[in-house]
Design a protein around this motif. Structure first.
Motif, PDB file in Angstrom:
ATOM      1  N   SER A  37       0.813  -1.214   0.000  1.00  0.00           N
ATOM      2  CA  SER A  37       0.000   0.000   0.000  1.00  0.00           C
ATOM      3  C   SER A  37       0.847   1.265   0.000  1.00  0.00           C
ATOM      4  CB  SER A  37      -0.922   0.004   1.218  1.00  0.00           C
ATOM      5  OG  SER A  37      -0.134  -0.097   2.386  1.00  0.00           O
ATOM      6  N   SER A  38       2.109   1.157   0.428  1.00  0.00           N
ATOM      7  CA  SER A  38       2.950   2.353   0.444  1.00  0.00           C
ATOM      8  C   SER A  38       3.121   2.898  -0.963  1.00  0.00           C
ATOM      9  CB  SER A  38       4.329   2.029   1.014  1.00  0.00           C
ATOM     10  OG  SER A  38       4.224   1.338   2.216  1.00  0.00           O
ATOM     11  N   CYS A  39       3.188   1.986  -1.924  1.00  0.00           N
ATOM     12  CA  CYS A  39       3.377   2.432  -3.309  1.00  0.00           C
ATOM     13  C   CYS A  39       2.045   2.532  -4.046  1.00  0.00           C
ATOM     14  CB  CYS A  39       4.290   1.471  -4.059  1.00  0.00           C
ATOM     15  SG  CYS A  39       5.899   1.266  -3.275  1.00  0.00           S
ATOM     16  N   HIS A  40       1.168   1.552  -3.820  1.00  0.00           N
ATOM     17  CA  HIS A  40      -0.045   1.470  -4.646  1.00  0.00           C
ATOM     18  C   HIS A  40      -1.240   2.208  -4.057  1.00  0.00           C
ATOM     19  CE1 HIS A  40       1.576  -1.401  -7.554  1.00  0.00           C
ATOM     20  NE2 HIS A  40       2.189  -1.996  -6.546  1.00  0.00           N
ATOM     21  N   GLY A  56       6.489   9.189  -9.234  1.00  0.00           N
ATOM     22  CA  GLY A  56       7.737   8.665  -8.663  1.00  0.00           C
ATOM     23  C   GLY A  56       8.122   9.359  -7.371  1.00  0.00           C
ATOM     24  N   GLU A  57       7.876  10.648  -7.312  1.00  0.00           N
ATOM     25  CA  GLU A  57       8.253  11.388  -6.112  1.00  0.00           C
ATOM     26  C   GLU A  57       7.478  10.885  -4.901  1.00  0.00           C
ATOM     27  OE1 GLU A  57       7.678  15.586  -6.332  1.00  0.00           O
ATOM     28  OE2 GLU A  57       8.925  15.929  -4.555  1.00  0.00           O
ATOM     29  N   LYS A  58       6.183  10.607  -5.140  1.00  0.00           N
ATOM     30  CA  LYS A  58       5.350  10.154  -4.034  1.00  0.00           C
ATOM     31  C   LYS A  58       5.633   8.683  -3.721  1.00  0.00           C
ATOM     32  CE  LYS A  58       0.556  10.068  -2.658  1.00  0.00           C
ATOM     33  NZ  LYS A  58      -0.738   9.742  -3.217  1.00  0.00           N
ATOM     34  N   VAL A  59       5.759   7.890  -4.766  1.00  0.00           N
ATOM     35  CA  VAL A  59       5.887   6.447  -4.573  1.00  0.00           C
ATOM     36  C   VAL A  59       7.248   6.092  -3.966  1.00  0.00           C
ATOM     37  CG1 VAL A  59       5.935   4.219  -5.754  1.00  0.00           C
ATOM     38  CG2 VAL A  59       4.249   5.916  -6.411  1.00  0.00           C
ATOM     39  N   CYS A  60       8.302   6.575  -4.563  1.00  0.00           N
ATOM     40  CA  CYS A  60       9.653   6.230  -4.073  1.00  0.00           C
ATOM     41  C   CYS A  60      10.265   7.374  -3.266  1.00  0.00           C
ATOM     42  CB  CYS A  60      10.575   5.893  -5.233  1.00  0.00           C
ATOM     43  SG  CYS A  60       9.957   4.594  -6.283  1.00  0.00           S
ATOM     44  N   GLY A  61      10.011   8.598  -3.740  1.00  0.00           N
ATOM     45  CA  GLY A  61      10.676   9.755  -3.141  1.00  0.00           C
ATOM     46  C   GLY A  61      10.250  10.058  -1.722  1.00  0.00           C
ATOM     47  N   GLU A  62       9.116   9.517  -1.323  1.00  0.00           N
ATOM     48  CA  GLU A  62       8.661   9.820   0.039  1.00  0.00           C
ATOM     49  C   GLU A  62       9.655   9.267   1.072  1.00  0.00           C
ATOM     50  OE1 GLU A  62       4.453  10.518   0.202  1.00  0.00           O
ATOM     51  OE2 GLU A  62       4.383   9.049   1.835  1.00  0.00           O
ATOM     52  N   CYS A  63      10.194   8.091   0.808  1.00  0.00           N
ATOM     53  CA  CYS A  63      11.217   7.528   1.706  1.00  0.00           C
ATOM     54  C   CYS A  63      12.619   7.855   1.199  1.00  0.00           C
ATOM     55  CB  CYS A  63      11.063   6.019   1.810  1.00  0.00           C
ATOM     56  SG  CYS A  63       9.483   5.511   2.486  1.00  0.00           S
ATOM     57  N   HIS A  64      12.804   7.714  -0.104  1.00  0.00           N
ATOM     58  CA  HIS A  64      14.149   7.929  -0.673  1.00  0.00           C
ATOM     59  C   HIS A  64      14.220   9.333  -1.251  1.00  0.00           C
ATOM     60  CE1 HIS A  64      14.985   3.598  -0.311  1.00  0.00           C
ATOM     61  NE2 HIS A  64      13.741   3.422  -0.720  1.00  0.00           N
ATOM     62  N   ALA A  65      13.983  10.312  -0.394  1.00  0.00           N
ATOM     63  CA  ALA A  65      13.889  11.696  -0.880  1.00  0.00           C
ATOM     64  C   ALA A  65      15.192  12.154  -1.528  1.00  0.00           C
ATOM     65  CB  ALA A  65      13.522  12.617   0.268  1.00  0.00           C
ATOM     66  N   ASP A  66      16.304  11.783  -0.913  1.00  0.00           N
ATOM     67  CA  ASP A  66      17.575  12.266  -1.468  1.00  0.00           C
ATOM     68  C   ASP A  66      17.856  11.652  -2.830  1.00  0.00           C
ATOM     69  OD1 ASP A  66      17.898   9.770  -0.412  1.00  0.00           O
ATOM     70  OD2 ASP A  66      19.978  10.092   0.193  1.00  0.00           O
ATOM     71  N   ARG A  67      17.491  10.381  -2.979  1.00  0.00           N
ATOM     72  CA  ARG A  67      17.722   9.733  -4.270  1.00  0.00           C
ATOM     73  C   ARG A  67      16.821  10.359  -5.337  1.00  0.00           C
ATOM     74  NH1 ARG A  67      22.278   8.146  -4.782  1.00  0.00           N
ATOM     75  NH2 ARG A  67      21.848   6.572  -6.339  1.00  0.00           N
ATOM     76  N   TYR A  68      15.607  10.711  -4.929  1.00  0.00           N
ATOM     77  CA  TYR A  68      14.713  11.334  -5.909  1.00  0.00           C
ATOM     78  C   TYR A  68      15.212  12.731  -6.273  1.00  0.00           C
ATOM     79  CZ  TYR A  68      10.670  12.867  -8.443  1.00  0.00           C
ATOM     80  OH  TYR A  68       9.862  13.338  -9.450  1.00  0.00           O
ATOM     81  N   ASP A  69      15.664  13.473  -5.273  1.00  0.00           N
ATOM     82  CA  ASP A  69      16.173  14.822  -5.544  1.00  0.00           C
ATOM     83  C   ASP A  69      17.385  14.780  -6.457  1.00  0.00           C
ATOM     84  OD1 ASP A  69      14.235  15.883  -4.010  1.00  0.00           O
ATOM     85  OD2 ASP A  69      15.488  16.201  -2.237  1.00  0.00           O
TER      86      ASP A  69
END
Lengths: 352, 288
Positions: A180-183, A204-217
């Motif tokens: 559910s974190s992603c979907h 992508g920002e919401k799905v992955c970037g919420e936890c991996h903010a630095d990687r998304y940035d």
């Protein structure tokens, strides 16, 4: 040469095929339970209840008498559709409202609440923490989506979630991603079909970037990151390279972004890439860092009014991140010259 | 390797652009103001090239209108080129540095369309060069060009008087056109490889594979683009500052009023050269 022996040997080939087929069926039936993990043990207890590590086996399954929530979601929504429904949690009012309209528009509008909230299949209204409810509901997808579930269970996210452990992102403890974190949950849609397919790809920002903010940035190279963030439809989203349900840590050999696997991963879009091409890959998440290491960029920075050179120590203190430039600050000319010859990004971090 | 090179392309590209503006255009403009060239050209509307054209018999354009030097096909070619360049530049920059949301499709399609247009335009230009038989205007160089080139350089560095127009293009300007054609060919070649890496065929094996070849070609495409922009920036700036009447003819079909140069101050003392008419050919040549 005498071909007579090879020409025709009645029954030999057919027998071999039959033998191989029988062996295959036997092997398949032996490994079948392994392919669908959990199903064998679940079936032994109760066909309808998924066994998850935090399920309490001491509790009894719900009897047919408690029929409302089991039959359809309206049983639960009889109370939970009220906006007034709330409880005091940690001294604060927490809403228990569930919007029927959102569920009604979701992909799962036709399934019952307890299909996901399996905790509520027990007779008593469970008293676990909301985190527990979310975990159970967030992983119950595997019940109906066993293939994705199988991949997820063996992924870095799934392994941690099923062991009820936390992961570490840049040294900070973080809860692992559930389905559910992603979907999403009550508003869940199918990522296979439009218009949600595009919406999901652009999230992508919401799905992955919420936890991996630095990687998304830091996903900011020309043709991938910047393009993706500017809504280019053909630009790759995080999971195009890193994988989705079966995502692994980079240091794991199975990861799609290891040096060994990059040519194959890049080959999804690029025509037969080699390892030379994948030498571009570090730029995908490190363009800023690569710029900082560039002599001309540092020279130009000397004369710009604001220095955008990262202050690693300040960054780490503020966010725990190691890679992203979050801001700029005014510096004197001398410190800029110092920065030019000894860039902070290349200096060792002093321990306090 | 590709990581480092891509960053170098960005920074050297920036340095080149900044260098052209800060190192050439701005100082040249300031010097033009200080030496009175800007006033002479744009306030007094006095152009040495036109005065020479009217009074100096050794000038290539002696007493001739400007128009015929720029035939219609060349004007159309230049217009198509200019529009294509601008759109290719903007869309190309967007593809590498997307600076607003949702523009990729439009920009990429624009890049593809004008890619075809400018390629066809270039082929037609070569066809015209062949049929007009004027390749000598662009592709020749002789000993007199050395001293002429020095006088041109001295004029642009504010250390000498206005230079002569002995041929259609001065020796510093002349190689710029073949250079641009060569750059356009290189740009078209690299662009097609980026777009369709498979067209590299077996040749792509040199780079390791089609995708690798495309990545290298992308770098060349980017570097070449910066040199093209640098060259065309200088070309546009000098064209505007030093030869604006020609620019107006070329762009807007508007011939300058050459009669104003016929009776300028000092003309009383100026003696018109007598023309010797060669009856066999009908051509007139000035005699001293």
């Amino acid at each position: 040469m005498n071909y007579s022996k090879l020409d025709y040997q009645p029954g030999l080939i057919q027998q071999n095929y039959a033998l191989v087929f029988i062996l295959f069926v036997l092997a398949f039936s032996l490994f079948l339970p392994l392919l669908l993990p959990g199903s064998a043990s679940a079936k032994s207890k109760n066909d309808d209840i998924i066994t998850l590590p935090w399920d309490n086996p001491a509790k009894k399954p719900i009897p047919p008498s408690f029929i409302l929530p089991q039959q359809n979601r309206w049983g639960c929504l009889a109370c939970h559709s009220s906006k007034a429904l709330s409880k005091i949690r940690d001294g604060q009012e927490a809403s228990l409202f569930v919007d029927p309209e959102i569920i009604g528009n979701s992909m799962h509008k036709s399934i019952a609440c307890i299909d996901c909230h399996t905790n509520f299949t027990y007779e008593e209204h469970p008293a676990e923490s909301p985190e527990d409810f979310r975990k159970v509901a967030g992983l119950s997808c595997m019940k109906c989506h066993p293939f994705q579930g199988y991949l997820y269970k063996n992924s870095v996210h799934g392994e941690l979630a099923l062991k009820d452990k936390q992961g570490k992102i840049d040294g900070k403890k973080t809860d692992p991603a559930l389905c559910s974190s992603c979907h999403g949950f009550h508003d869940i849609q199918s990522p296979r079909f439009e218009p949600y397919k595009s919406e999901f790809r652009s999230a992508g920002e919401k799905v992955c970037g919420e936890c991996h903010a630095d990687r998304y940035d830091s996903y900011s190279d020309y043709y991938h990151g910047q393009a993706y963030k500017n809504k280019a439809k053909d630009a790759p989203v995080c999971w195009d390279c890193h994988g989705n349900h079966s995502i692994e840590k980079k240091k794991n050999k199975a990861s799609l972004v290891t040096e060994e696997n990059l040519p194959r991963t890049c080959g999804k879009c690029h025509d037969r890439p080699t390892k030379n091409l994948t030498s571009y890959a570090p730029l995908i998440h490190n363009r800023r860092k690569a710029l900082e290491g560039n002599l001309i960029y540092r020279m130009v920075n000397l004369f710009s009014s604001k220095s955008e050179v990262s202050d690693k120590k300040e960054q780490q203190a503020a966010t725990g991140r190691t890679e992203i430039i979050t801001g700029s600050k005014d510096e004197g000319f001398l410190s800029r010259i110092f920065e030019f010859f000894f860039p902070s990004s290349l200096r060792p971090v002093q321990e306090k | 390797m590709l990581e480092t090179l891509n960053v170098w392309v960005d920074t050297i590209g920036f340095l080149l652009a900044a260098g052209i503006v800060i190192g050439f255009i701005v100082p040249h403009f300031i010097a033009s103001v200080l030496t009175g060239r800007v006033k002479k050209h744009f306030v007094d509307d006095y152009w040495d090239s036109l005065a020479h054209r009217m009074h100096d018999p050794k000038q290539f354009h002696y007493k001739q209108p400007i128009g015929p030097d720029f035939p219609q096909p060349i004007r159309v070619w230049h217009w198509v080129n200019l529009v294509s360049w601008m759109i290719l530049l903007i869309s190309g920059l967007y593809i590498r540095y997307p600076w607003f949301s949702g523009g990729r499709e439009v920009m990429r399609n624009a890049h593809y369309f004008f890619m075809y247009l400018i390629t066809i335009n270039l082929i037609l230009r070569f066809a015209y060069l062949y049929f007009a038989k004027n390749w000598r205007d662009y592709l020749t160089f002789d000993k007199t060009d050395i001293s002429w080139g020095i006088s041109v350089a001295r004029y642009y560095t504010f250390t000498g008087p206005p230079y002569d127009h002995l041929k259609k293009f001065n020796p510093l300007q002349r190689p710029a056109y073949p250079a641009i054609w060569a750059m356009l060919i290189l740009q078209a070649f690299t662009g097609f490889i980026i777009w369709q890496p498979a067209v590299g065929g077996l040749f792509s094996g040199i780079f390791g594979g089609p995708a690798d070849m495309a990545a290298w070609m992308r770098l060349v495409h980017n570097i070449n683009m910066r040199f093209m922009v640098a060259l065309v920036t200088i070309h546009s700036y000098l064209g505007s500052m030093e030869d604006f009447p020609v620019l107006k003819v070329f762009w807007f079909w508007k011939e300058p009023d050459l009669t104003k140069y016929e009776h300028e101050h000092g003309d009383e003392a100026h003696q018109e050269p007598k023309l010797e008419i060669d009856e066999s050919t009908g051509s007139a040549t000035p005699s001293h």
